[in-house]
Design an enzyme around this catalytic site. Structure first.
Site, PDB file in Angstrom:
ATOM      1  N   ARG A   1       0.855  -1.198   0.000  1.00 52.36           N
ATOM      2  CA  ARG A   1       0.000   0.000   0.000  1.00 52.36           C
ATOM      3  C   ARG A   1       0.889   1.246   0.000  1.00 52.36           C
ATOM      4  NH1 ARG A   1      -1.561   1.806   4.623  1.00 52.36           N
ATOM      5  NH2 ARG A   1      -2.197  -0.214   5.466  1.00 52.36           N
TER       6      ARG A   1
ATOM      7  N   TYR B   1     -17.126  15.937 -15.082  1.00 51.16           N
ATOM      8  CA  TYR B   1     -17.594  14.553 -15.099  1.00 51.16           C
ATOM      9  C   TYR B   1     -18.616  14.358 -13.966  1.00 51.16           C
ATOM     10  CZ  TYR B   1     -17.558   9.565 -14.148  1.00 51.16           C
ATOM     11  OH  TYR B   1     -17.942   8.282 -13.882  1.00 51.16           O
TER      12      TYR B   1
ATOM     13  N   ASP C   1      -7.960  18.818 -14.189  1.00 49.97           N
ATOM     14  CA  ASP C   1      -8.215  17.447 -14.638  1.00 49.97           C
ATOM     15  C   ASP C   1      -7.876  17.396 -16.123  1.00 49.97           C
ATOM     16  OD1 ASP C   1      -9.349  15.065 -15.612  1.00 49.97           O
ATOM     17  OD2 ASP C   1     -10.861  15.032 -14.024  1.00 49.97           O
TER      18      ASP C   1
ATOM     19  N   LYS D   1      -8.530   6.285 -19.127  1.00 54.20           N
ATOM     20  CA  LYS D   1      -8.867   6.797 -20.443  1.00 54.20           C
ATOM     21  C   LYS D   1      -7.648   6.718 -21.378  1.00 54.20           C
ATOM     22  CE  LYS D   1     -12.901   7.526 -18.610  1.00 54.20           C
ATOM     23  NZ  LYS D   1     -12.714   7.374 -17.197  1.00 54.20           N
TER      24      LYS D   1
END
Ligand code: P1T
Length: 380
Positions: free
Chosen positions: A46, A98, A170, A195
């Protein structure tokens, strides 16, 4: 080193024990220590993982960033930024973002005391007017999802600097191959690597990049503390996608430009939104700050909701699916699909009408894509 070279070499030297030329998938959760606290730089996956480290180093370099952090999804990256805020802090965001970004502001972080104001960030004066003493972040998508509105990153960065507010951009729709917000004065770049960066619709991921070491330290702490990290295989898939990013973005831009021009002249199409078209209101600013129009086109059909539904259901090569940025073309209906979490009245005010369709232009042959859209648009 040039962009295309960095994508293949930064963080990706041959592996030291075997000479493998591809970064291995270090599929491990933990690392053996010689003595308590004595180890080879990794304690627990992690916190750090060598495959993730390679992705972070490479993608940060492509954004012109000193620091990069990878996440399990774009929403995990966005949520981690919001976790850095305290109750009562305020953000100013592009009003056309978004649907999931709006949802996490509105339905999750407001419960923890976040205040937000949505503005059309293509209007710099509107951004200035929305700033308050407690504003910590201005959040910009450019181009926005789904209306492809353009914000002048350098102008908003200048405003933010003068007012002591961080600017987060973004950059999902452009990818660093086309636009690098940090070079234009932004403090933080945000990505859904699901994406264009991954590029093959086979992995979900997110990314944050910055040159601000204090901000990086805070976000790195939260990456580990909140734990929204990608696994080694997802990091590896994303790193593999990244290698061809520059080539793919060129192909997406070329085909999207041709399709946008074709749609403008189409009898069944009411209007076309694409930043690469000179008729787009943000065209001049976009072409100054980015090196291509991108692969996303939004358009309105003349026949209303029924026609839009028929078109979306009739394409054969453009798969009807959420998401974007893969090698395969996609089509979707924002009001019903990706932006359903935005209340209907707000969608209508923003211009996300029932006749609005968004396409993600893939890298198939342009003639096949044009023929597919034409036969679908003919379903009146
Ligand atoms: O889906 P995820 O990787 O969690 O990323 C969220 C996200 C963040 N920012 C932008 C600009 C995005 O477009 C997305 C995800 N968008 C879609 C799934 C979509 O179809 O628009």
């Amino acid at each position: 080193m040039h962009f295309a070279t960095k994508a293949i070499h930064v963080g990706q030297a041959p592996e030291s024990t075997t000479g493998a030329v591809v970064v291995p998938i270090f599929q491990t959760s933990t690392y053996a220590q010689e003595a308590p606290g004595v180890h080879k730089g990794h304690e627990y996956s992690r916190t750090t993982n060598p495959t993730r480290d390679a992705l972070q180093e490479c993608l940060a370099s492509l954004e012109g960033a000193q620091y990069g952090l990878a996440f399990a999804s774009g929403m995990a990256a966005i949520s981690t930024v919001l976790l850095s805020l305290s109750s009562g802090d305020h953000i100013v965001s592009s009003d056309d973002v978004y649907g999931g970004t709006f949802r996490v502001f509105d339905k999750v972080f407001t419960r923890h005391g976040l205040k937000y104001t949505l503005v059309d960030t293509s209007d710099v004066a509107a951004v200035a007017a929305a700033l308050r003493p407690e504003t910590k972040i201005v959040w910009v998508e450019t181009p926005t999802n789904p209306l492809l509105r353009i914000t002048d990153i350098a102008a908003v960065a200048q405003l933010c600097k003068a007012r002591g507010v961080l600017l987060a951009v973004d950059n999902t729709f452009m990818s660093p191959a086309l636009q690098r917000p940090l070079e234009l004065g932004a403090d933080l770049v945000v990505h859904s690597t699901t994406k264009y960066i991954g590029g093959h619709s086979d992995v979900v991921g997110g990314f944050l990049a910055t040159n601000n070491s204090a901000l990086h330290d805070q976000l790195k702490f939260l990456q580990n503390a909140a734990g929204g990290v990608p696994g080694p295989f997802d990091s590896w898939l994303t790193l593999r996608g990244l290698k061809t990013l520059a080539l793919r973005m060129d192909a997406h831009c070329k085909s999207a430009q041709q399709i946008a021009e074709h749609l403008v002249a189409h009898r069944q199409v009411e209007s076309v939104l694409y930043p690469g078209l000179p008729s787009h209101p943000g065209h001049a600013i976009h072409m100054r700050q980015a090196s291509g129009g991108g692969g996303i086109i939004t358009f309105r059909v003349k026949g209303g909701l029924d026609h839009a539904r028929r078109v979306c259901s009739a394409t054969k090569l453009f798969f009807l699916a959420e998401s974007l940025g893969g090698v395969e073309s996609l089509i979707e209906h924002p009001a019903i699909m990706t932006h359903a979490s935005v209340p209907a009245a707000q969608r209508a005010a923003r211009g996300i009408g029932d006749n609005l369709i968004r396409i993600s232009v893939g890298i198939e042959h342009i003639a096949d894509l044009l023929a597919d859209l034409d036969q679908a648009l003919a379903q009146t």
